[in-house]
Enzyme design. Structure first.
Site, PDB file in Angstrom:
ATOM      1  CG  ASP A  68      92.323  60.992  46.913  1.00 36.54           C
ATOM      2  OD1 ASP A  68      92.053  60.898  45.714  1.00 36.54           O
ATOM      3  OD2 ASP A  68      93.233  61.712  47.356  1.00 36.54           O
ATOM      4  NE  ARG A  76      93.542  59.736  50.967  1.00 41.07           N
ATOM      5  CZ  ARG A  76      94.139  58.777  50.267  1.00 41.07           C
ATOM      6  NH1 ARG A  76      94.013  57.504  50.641  1.00 41.07           N
ATOM      7  NH2 ARG A  76      94.847  59.055  49.194  1.00 41.07           N
ATOM      8  CG  HIS A 169      94.614  59.796  37.849  1.00 38.19           C
ATOM      9  ND1 HIS A 169      94.126  58.537  38.061  1.00 38.19           N
ATOM     10  CD2 HIS A 169      94.934  60.297  39.067  1.00 38.19           C
ATOM     11  CE1 HIS A 169      94.162  58.264  39.361  1.00 38.19           C
ATOM     12  NE2 HIS A 169      94.640  59.315  39.998  1.00 38.19           N
ATOM     13  CG  HIS A 181     101.968  58.338  44.158  1.00 31.06           C
ATOM     14  ND1 HIS A 181     101.062  57.621  43.412  1.00 31.06           N
ATOM     15  CD2 HIS A 181     101.243  59.109  45.007  1.00 31.06           C
ATOM     16  CE1 HIS A 181      99.841  57.943  43.795  1.00 31.06           C
ATOM     17  NE2 HIS A 181      99.920  58.841  44.751  1.00 31.06           N
ATOM     18  CG  ASP A 252      97.442  63.167  41.302  1.00 32.84           C
ATOM     19  OD1 ASP A 252      97.165  63.253  42.505  1.00 32.84           O
ATOM     20  OD2 ASP A 252      97.507  62.078  40.691  1.00 32.84           O
TER      21      ASP A 252
END
Length: 494
Positions: A68, A76, A169, A181, A252
């Site tokens: 990501d 990252r 997404h 999440h 995801d």
């Protein structure tokens, strides 16, 4: 290892712990594992990351290495320092398509130097709901046409430099008030609204040749009664058949509570593949890798039981191989991009996103080291648990002696009575968080001369000088520091 077991392994993209490949991962790569996802926990610096990826490819030369790397708050490879580039909202506010493509190209240089195949970016969601807790400044904006244009520019920049893009997404995470999440978000919009507002950026991405699309863990009742990840109506009938996407569809992370609350991981993987996904992302794995092999075994069992057609699994495995082959063929593009460094691009692009409302004040606004009070909610899990870069550090580079104080929810402001020290109050998404608004108002009662810097979605300007960065990155913090210490005042509201 049977052929079926190797095929089941090939559609998995797990994360792992540590800065070197654990033994279980080396074994899994030998057993046909098709992909690996890098997180901040795997990264020390660019040299170490490149060595890590080289070690992975010694076990499996064709493994897809994903990360990501959106720019802005989600990074990252630059998690320790903050991203060198503004995020999507800043690029959308500046609305310079060439700059967006150049930023994506420079991000591709960073990824290519580390050996990354696939970037889980760009975010193609239209942030239609200002209360959205997880998208926000990760989106190019609230307008479908603007988001579509910049999505295409971002894809062109990244893929033109030899790194595969992944629009996310699908079918659109922008009109939600929940974080996937933590729970299953619902998009309560009509089919017509979804078609008009949420799908155009994904249609544009497909037209631009995006190599991958990530489905979101979203419930869109106008499309199906199942979450998109598990919905054939969304993944196959809409994305494949109606919209004509032929590339890789990746889920995801399946440990996210939006889907994990309803099924075991193996069942999620099976249902996602049956719905039309080609690769299953599992960000969190057991230290011994047993969860990865558990996913493999669940997929194999589903094929043998007739719940997952073998031809569907074979099709998914073929798409994984096709993406790996595309990346292998793009070495010349990566070499060309590597020869085009632009060290100042991030700062220029972040500066173009700044919007400043300034009253009657002298420039530079900050001629002495200030007190910087920073207030923000805990970052969402999309950021990866990494604290975003602070404005105090960026100002300290220009004005040594800058003092930074962080205030969390339930905390109190520090002593603001020293009027000889300038005050900067840095907030993130103040309009969405009552406690930030209350403390900000209290600070301005004591110090109406305070400079206010909004690092998230802007609200109404307050303070003697109000700067909106439209994103939180190292580049954005440095751009604010430069503007506030410049002798040349910016144009108001520009």
């Amino acid at each position: 290892m049977t052929t079926l077991e190797r095929m089941a392994m090939s559609v998995l993209q797990p994360g792992f712990d540590g800065t070197e490949p654990p033994e279980w991962l080396r074994r899994a790569l030998g057993d046909g594992l098709g992909g690996v996802v890098l997180f901040a926990r795997n990264v020390v610096d660019q040299a170490q990351t490149a060595e890590l990826v080289t070690a992975l490819r010694r076990e499996s030369p064709d493994v897809i290495v994903a990360a990501d790397e959106e720019g802005g708050a989600v990074t990252r490879l630059e998690a320790d320092t903050g991203s060198s580039w503004p995020g999507n909202r800043g690029l959308g506010v500046a609305d310079d398509l060439a700059a967006t493509a150049r930023v994506a190209r420079q991000i591709a240089r960073l990824l290519a130097a580390a050996g990354v195949t696939l970037d889980y970016a760009p975010v193609a969601d239209v942030n239609a709901n200002p209360a959205n807790p997880v998208i926000g400044v990760r989106s190019f904006g609230p307008d479908p046409d603007l988001v579509a244009r910049h999505t295409v520019a971002w894809i062109d920049g990244l893929q033109g430099a030899g790194v595969a893009a992944c629009a996310k997404h699908f079918p659109g995470h922008g009109d939600t008030v929940a974080d996937s999440h933590l729970e299953l978000p619902t998009v309560n919009a009509s089919r017509e609204t979804v078609e008009r507002r949420d799908l155009p950026p994904f249609r544009a991405a497909i037209g631009a040749g995006v190599r991958a699309i990530m489905c979101g863990h979203l419930l869109v009742p106008a499309l199906d009664a199942l979450p998109a990840t598990l919905s054939r109506a969304v993944m196959t009938e809409l994305l494949r058949e109606e919209m004509g996407f032929e590339g890789l569809v990746v889920t995801d992370a399946i440990e996210m509570r939006a889907v994990a609350a309803f099924h075991e991981p193996g069942e999620i993987a099976v249902r996602a593949l049956a719905a039309g996904a080609d690769a299953v992302c599992a960000g969190i794995t057991a230290p011994d890798g047993s969860t990865v092999y558990g996913l493999r075994d669940a997929i194999v069992a589903a094929v043998r039981e007739g719940r997952l057609p073998e031809e569907r699994l074979s099709e998914a495995a073929d798409r994984v191989r096709q993406l790996a082959a595309w990346h292998a063929d793009r070495a010349p593009e990566r070499a060309g991009a590597a020869a085009e460094p632009d060290d100042d691009l991030g700062l220029r692009a972040a500066g173009a996103a700044l919007r400043v409302a300034a009253g009657a004040c002298e420039w530079p606004v900050l001629a002495r080291a200030p007190l910087v009070v920073e207030m923000a909610e805990r970052p969402s899990e999309a950021i990866g648990g990494i604290a975003p870069p602070g404005l105090a550090g960026a100002l300290a580079e220009v004005l040594p002696g800058t003092l930074g104080v962080s205030v969390d929810a339930g905390g109190a402001l520090p002593d603001l009575s020293d009027h000889d020290r300038p005050l900067v109050v840095a907030v993130r998404d103040a309009a969405r968080h009552g406690w930030i608004n209350e403390l900000l108002a209290e600070a301005l009662r004591v110090r109406p001369d305070a400079v206010v810097v909004e690092l998230g979605l802007p609200g109404s300007p307050v303070g003697a000088v109000h700067v909106s960065t439209h994103g939180n990155s190292r580049a954005s913090a440095r751009a604010v520091a430069r503007w506030l210490t410049s002798l040349n005042p910016p144009t108001e509201e520009s």
